[in-house]
Motif scaffolding. Structure first.
Motif, PDB file in Angstrom:
ATOM      1  N   PRO A  37       0.824  -1.217   0.000  1.00 38.03           N
ATOM      2  CA  PRO A  37       0.000   0.000   0.000  1.00 38.03           C
ATOM      3  C   PRO A  37       0.860   1.270   0.000  1.00 38.03           C
ATOM      4  CG  PRO A  37       0.085  -0.935   2.197  1.00 38.03           C
ATOM      5  CD  PRO A  37       0.787  -1.916   1.277  1.00 38.03           C
ATOM      6  N   SER A  38       0.251   2.351  -0.415  1.00 39.91           N
ATOM      7  CA  SER A  38       0.914   3.648  -0.396  1.00 39.91           C
ATOM      8  C   SER A  38       1.058   4.106   1.051  1.00 39.91           C
ATOM      9  CB  SER A  38       0.087   4.664  -1.180  1.00 39.91           C
ATOM     10  OG  SER A  38       0.675   5.929  -1.109  1.00 39.91           O
ATOM     11  N   ILE A  39       2.184   4.758   1.360  1.00 43.65           N
ATOM     12  CA  ILE A  39       2.367   5.299   2.714  1.00 43.65           C
ATOM     13  C   ILE A  39       2.232   6.814   2.725  1.00 43.65           C
ATOM     14  CG2 ILE A  39       3.786   3.386   3.535  1.00 43.65           C
ATOM     15  CD1 ILE A  39       6.248   5.228   3.142  1.00 43.65           C
ATOM     16  N   VAL A  40       2.232   7.414   1.548  1.00 47.29           N
ATOM     17  CA  VAL A  40       2.094   8.867   1.433  1.00 47.29           C
ATOM     18  C   VAL A  40       0.702   9.139   0.888  1.00 47.29           C
ATOM     19  CG1 VAL A  40       3.027  10.963   0.392  1.00 47.29           C
ATOM     20  CG2 VAL A  40       4.565   9.109   1.020  1.00 47.29           C
ATOM     21  N   PRO A  41      -0.156   9.807   1.678  1.00 46.21           N
ATOM     22  CA  PRO A  41      -1.550   9.970   1.257  1.00 46.21           C
ATOM     23  C   PRO A  41      -1.717  10.752  -0.050  1.00 46.21           C
ATOM     24  CG  PRO A  41      -1.104  11.231   3.260  1.00 46.21           C
ATOM     25  CD  PRO A  41       0.109  10.435   2.950  1.00 46.21           C
ATOM     26  N   GLN A  42      -0.852  11.717  -0.301  1.00 47.14           N
ATOM     27  CA  GLN A  42      -0.922  12.500  -1.536  1.00 47.14           C
ATOM     28  C   GLN A  42       0.490  12.859  -1.955  1.00 47.14           C
ATOM     29  OE1 GLN A  42      -3.282  15.946  -0.764  1.00 47.14           O
ATOM     30  NE2 GLN A  42      -5.072  14.790  -0.145  1.00 47.14           N
ATOM     31  N   ALA A  43       0.674  13.040  -3.243  1.00 47.93           N
ATOM     32  CA  ALA A  43       2.002  13.386  -3.761  1.00 47.93           C
ATOM     33  C   ALA A  43       2.544  14.661  -3.124  1.00 47.93           C
ATOM     34  CB  ALA A  43       1.954  13.533  -5.277  1.00 47.93           C
ATOM     35  N   PHE A  45       2.669  15.426  -0.170  1.00 49.30           N
ATOM     36  CA  PHE A  45       3.316  15.147   1.110  1.00 49.30           C
ATOM     37  C   PHE A  45       4.731  14.590   0.948  1.00 49.30           C
ATOM     38  CE2 PHE A  45      -1.125  15.236   2.475  1.00 49.30           C
ATOM     39  CZ  PHE A  45      -1.017  16.030   3.593  1.00 49.30           C
ATOM     40  N   GLU A  46       5.169  14.397  -0.278  1.00 48.90           N
ATOM     41  CA  GLU A  46       6.528  13.895  -0.506  1.00 48.90           C
ATOM     42  C   GLU A  46       7.582  14.853   0.044  1.00 48.90           C
ATOM     43  OE1 GLU A  46       6.751  13.137  -4.685  1.00 48.90           O
ATOM     44  OE2 GLU A  46       5.513  11.344  -4.524  1.00 48.90           O
ATOM     45  N   TRP A  47       7.230  16.144   0.162  1.00 48.81           N
ATOM     46  CA  TRP A  47       8.178  17.130   0.690  1.00 48.81           C
ATOM     47  C   TRP A  47       8.608  16.786   2.111  1.00 48.81           C
ATOM     48  CZ3 TRP A  47       7.199  19.814   5.099  1.00 48.81           C
ATOM     49  CH2 TRP A  47       5.871  19.860   5.548  1.00 48.81           C
ATOM     50  N   ILE A  48       7.748  16.065   2.856  1.00 46.16           N
ATOM     51  CA  ILE A  48       8.127  15.646   4.211  1.00 46.16           C
ATOM     52  C   ILE A  48       9.362  14.738   4.141  1.00 46.16           C
ATOM     53  CG2 ILE A  48       7.410  14.300   6.230  1.00 46.16           C
ATOM     54  CD1 ILE A  48       4.507  15.263   5.607  1.00 46.16           C
ATOM     55  N   GLY A  49       9.353  13.838   3.180  1.00 43.34           N
ATOM     56  CA  GLY A  49      10.501  12.956   2.997  1.00 43.34           C
ATOM     57  C   GLY A  49      11.760  13.716   2.633  1.00 43.34           C
ATOM     58  N   TYR A  97      23.816   8.078  13.592  1.00 44.53           N
ATOM     59  CA  TYR A  97      22.971   6.912  13.319  1.00 44.53           C
ATOM     60  C   TYR A  97      21.499   7.319  13.320  1.00 44.53           C
ATOM     61  CZ  TYR A  97      27.331   4.561  14.401  1.00 44.53           C
ATOM     62  OH  TYR A  97      28.644   4.158  14.426  1.00 44.53           O
ATOM     63  N   LEU A  98      21.144   8.225  14.209  1.00 43.94           N
ATOM     64  CA  LEU A  98      19.787   8.764  14.220  1.00 43.94           C
ATOM     65  C   LEU A  98      19.515   9.485  12.899  1.00 43.94           C
ATOM     66  CD1 LEU A  98      17.156   9.372  15.737  1.00 43.94           C
ATOM     67  CD2 LEU A  98      18.294  11.357  16.739  1.00 43.94           C
ATOM     68  N   ALA A  99      20.484  10.267  12.420  1.00 39.72           N
ATOM     69  CA  ALA A  99      20.333  10.980  11.155  1.00 39.72           C
ATOM     70  C   ALA A  99      20.184  10.007   9.986  1.00 39.72           C
ATOM     71  CB  ALA A  99      21.533  11.902  10.930  1.00 39.72           C
ATOM     72  N   MET A 100      20.933   8.922  10.014  1.00 41.12           N
ATOM     73  CA  MET A 100      20.813   7.928   8.943  1.00 41.12           C
ATOM     74  C   MET A 100      19.425   7.286   8.954  1.00 41.12           C
ATOM     75  SD  MET A 100      24.542   6.110   9.015  1.00 41.12           S
ATOM     76  CE  MET A 100      25.933   7.123   9.474  1.00 41.12           C
ATOM     77  N   ALA A 101      18.881   7.066  10.145  1.00 42.02           N
ATOM     78  CA  ALA A 101      17.515   6.542  10.243  1.00 42.02           C
ATOM     79  C   ALA A 101      16.519   7.570   9.706  1.00 42.02           C
ATOM     80  CB  ALA A 101      17.190   6.172  11.693  1.00 42.02           C
ATOM     81  N   MET A 102      16.753   8.856   9.996  1.00 41.16           N
ATOM     82  CA  MET A 102      15.887   9.908   9.459  1.00 41.16           C
ATOM     83  C   MET A 102      15.962   9.944   7.937  1.00 41.16           C
ATOM     84  SD  MET A 102      16.608  13.050  12.093  1.00 41.16           S
ATOM     85  CE  MET A 102      15.702  14.222  11.109  1.00 41.16           C
ATOM     86  N   ALA A 108      11.767   6.734   2.430  1.00 37.36           N
ATOM     87  CA  ALA A 108      10.519   5.968   2.345  1.00 37.36           C
ATOM     88  C   ALA A 108       9.347   6.881   1.989  1.00 37.36           C
ATOM     89  CB  ALA A 108      10.251   5.239   3.666  1.00 37.36           C
ATOM     90  N   PHE A 109       9.271   8.051   2.628  1.00 41.20           N
ATOM     91  CA  PHE A 109       8.190   8.987   2.326  1.00 41.20           C
ATOM     92  C   PHE A 109       8.346   9.589   0.932  1.00 41.20           C
ATOM     93  CE2 PHE A 109       7.476   9.806   7.074  1.00 41.20           C
ATOM     94  CZ  PHE A 109       6.399   8.937   7.107  1.00 41.20           C
ATOM     95  N   TRP A 110       9.553  10.025   0.616  1.00 45.92           N
ATOM     96  CA  TRP A 110       9.802  10.671  -0.668  1.00 45.92           C
ATOM     97  C   TRP A 110       9.462   9.744  -1.835  1.00 45.92           C
ATOM     98  CZ3 TRP A 110      15.008  10.526  -3.373  1.00 45.92           C
ATOM     99  CH2 TRP A 110      15.001  11.319  -4.522  1.00 45.92           C
ATOM    100  N   GLN A 111       9.878   8.475  -1.700  1.00 47.27           N
ATOM    101  CA  GLN A 111       9.662   7.505  -2.766  1.00 47.27           C
ATOM    102  C   GLN A 111       8.383   6.679  -2.581  1.00 47.27           C
ATOM    103  OE1 GLN A 111      11.667   7.051  -5.665  1.00 47.27           O
ATOM    104  NE2 GLN A 111      12.171   9.093  -4.907  1.00 47.27           N
ATOM    105  N   ASP A 112       7.611   6.998  -1.542  1.00 48.22           N
ATOM    106  CA  ASP A 112       6.393   6.243  -1.222  1.00 48.22           C
ATOM    107  C   ASP A 112       6.708   4.744  -1.182  1.00 48.22           C
ATOM    108  OD1 ASP A 112       3.780   5.780  -0.512  1.00 48.22           O
ATOM    109  OD2 ASP A 112       2.990   5.954  -2.543  1.00 48.22           O
ATOM    110  N   SER A 113       7.721   4.399  -0.393  1.00 45.98           N
ATOM    111  CA  SER A 113       8.240   3.035  -0.336  1.00 45.98           C
ATOM    112  C   SER A 113       7.855   2.354   0.977  1.00 45.98           C
ATOM    113  CB  SER A 113       9.771   3.051  -0.486  1.00 45.98           C
ATOM    114  OG  SER A 113      10.306   1.764  -0.275  1.00 45.98           O
ATOM    115  N   ALA A 114       6.784   1.589   0.930  1.00 49.54           N
ATOM    116  CA  ALA A 114       6.365   0.829   2.105  1.00 49.54           C
ATOM    117  C   ALA A 114       7.424  -0.214   2.473  1.00 49.54           C
ATOM    118  CB  ALA A 114       5.015   0.160   1.851  1.00 49.54           C
ATOM    119  N   GLY A 115       8.123  -0.736   1.477  1.00 52.40           N
ATOM    120  CA  GLY A 115       9.175  -1.712   1.744  1.00 52.40           C
ATOM    121  C   GLY A 115      10.312  -1.108   2.559  1.00 52.40           C
ATOM    122  N   THR A 116      10.715   0.101   2.209  1.00 50.70           N
ATOM    123  CA  THR A 116      11.769   0.781   2.968  1.00 50.70           C
ATOM    124  C   THR A 116      11.296   1.066   4.387  1.00 50.70           C
ATOM    125  OG1 THR A 116      12.701   1.737   0.962  1.00 50.70           O
ATOM    126  CG2 THR A 116      13.262   2.824   3.032  1.00 50.70           C
TER     127      THR A 116
END
Length: 158
Positions: A37-43, A45-49, A97-102, A108-116
């Motif tokens: 499924p999509s994790i970003v409700p609308q395109a 919102f990709e700016w959040i990523g 490491y926190l930054a790498m997780a961010m 994941a948000f930018w690419q709408d990647s539920a797998g990531t």
């Protein structure tokens, strides 16, 4: 034949950025194999990523700058002479490491990647168990009370 003595350092065997990158790649593979499924409700919102990625990169740059100013090598398998407790290290013992997780979350948000997004907890767990624990055991051995006091004041992640 005389062997060189191994320089003391944490027992970290792999570069942490590659751990995050590997889990991002696994996430992208999962995206292609399964109808997730999509994790970003609308395109829109990709700016959040993108913002999360930018903030993560900024934290890494600032943190590496602190290592450079202190004359330290940021590679986690090398020996260290000082505990860096300024800048982002006042709020997190592991801001890189926190930054790498961010960055991974942002990707994941930018690419709408539920797998990531699915693999993010696995990446954080791998870093926590196999990198941070080794670093903290080394730092406790190396700096004793100084590091233990820092550990009491500053959280591991946030």
């Amino acid at each position: 034949m005389v062997e060189k003595a191994k320089k003391d350092g944490p027992n970290v065997r792999f570069p942490p950025p590659l751990v995050y990158l590997g889990f991002i790649l696994l996430g992208r593979i999962l995206d292609t194999l399964l109808p997730l499924p999509s994790i970003v409700p609308q395109a829109e919102f990709e700016w959040i990523g993108v913002a999360l990625i930018a903030i993560g990169i900024a934290i890494v740059i600032v943190s590496m700058g602190l290592f450079s100013k202190a004359g330290e090598n940021p590679e986690p398998w090398t020996a260290t002479e000082v505990i860096i407790a300024r800048g982002p290290y006042r709020h997190s013992r592991n801001p890189m490491y926190l930054a790498m997780a961010m960055i991974m979350l942002g990707f994941a948000f930018w690419q709408d990647s539920a797998g990531t997004l699915f693999f993010l907890p696995f990446a954080v767990l791998a870093i926590d168990r196999f990198v941070i624990r080794a670093e903290e055991e080394y730092l406790a051995r190396r700096f004793g009370k100084g590091f233990l006091d820092y550990q009491k004041k500053v959280r591991r992640w946030l």
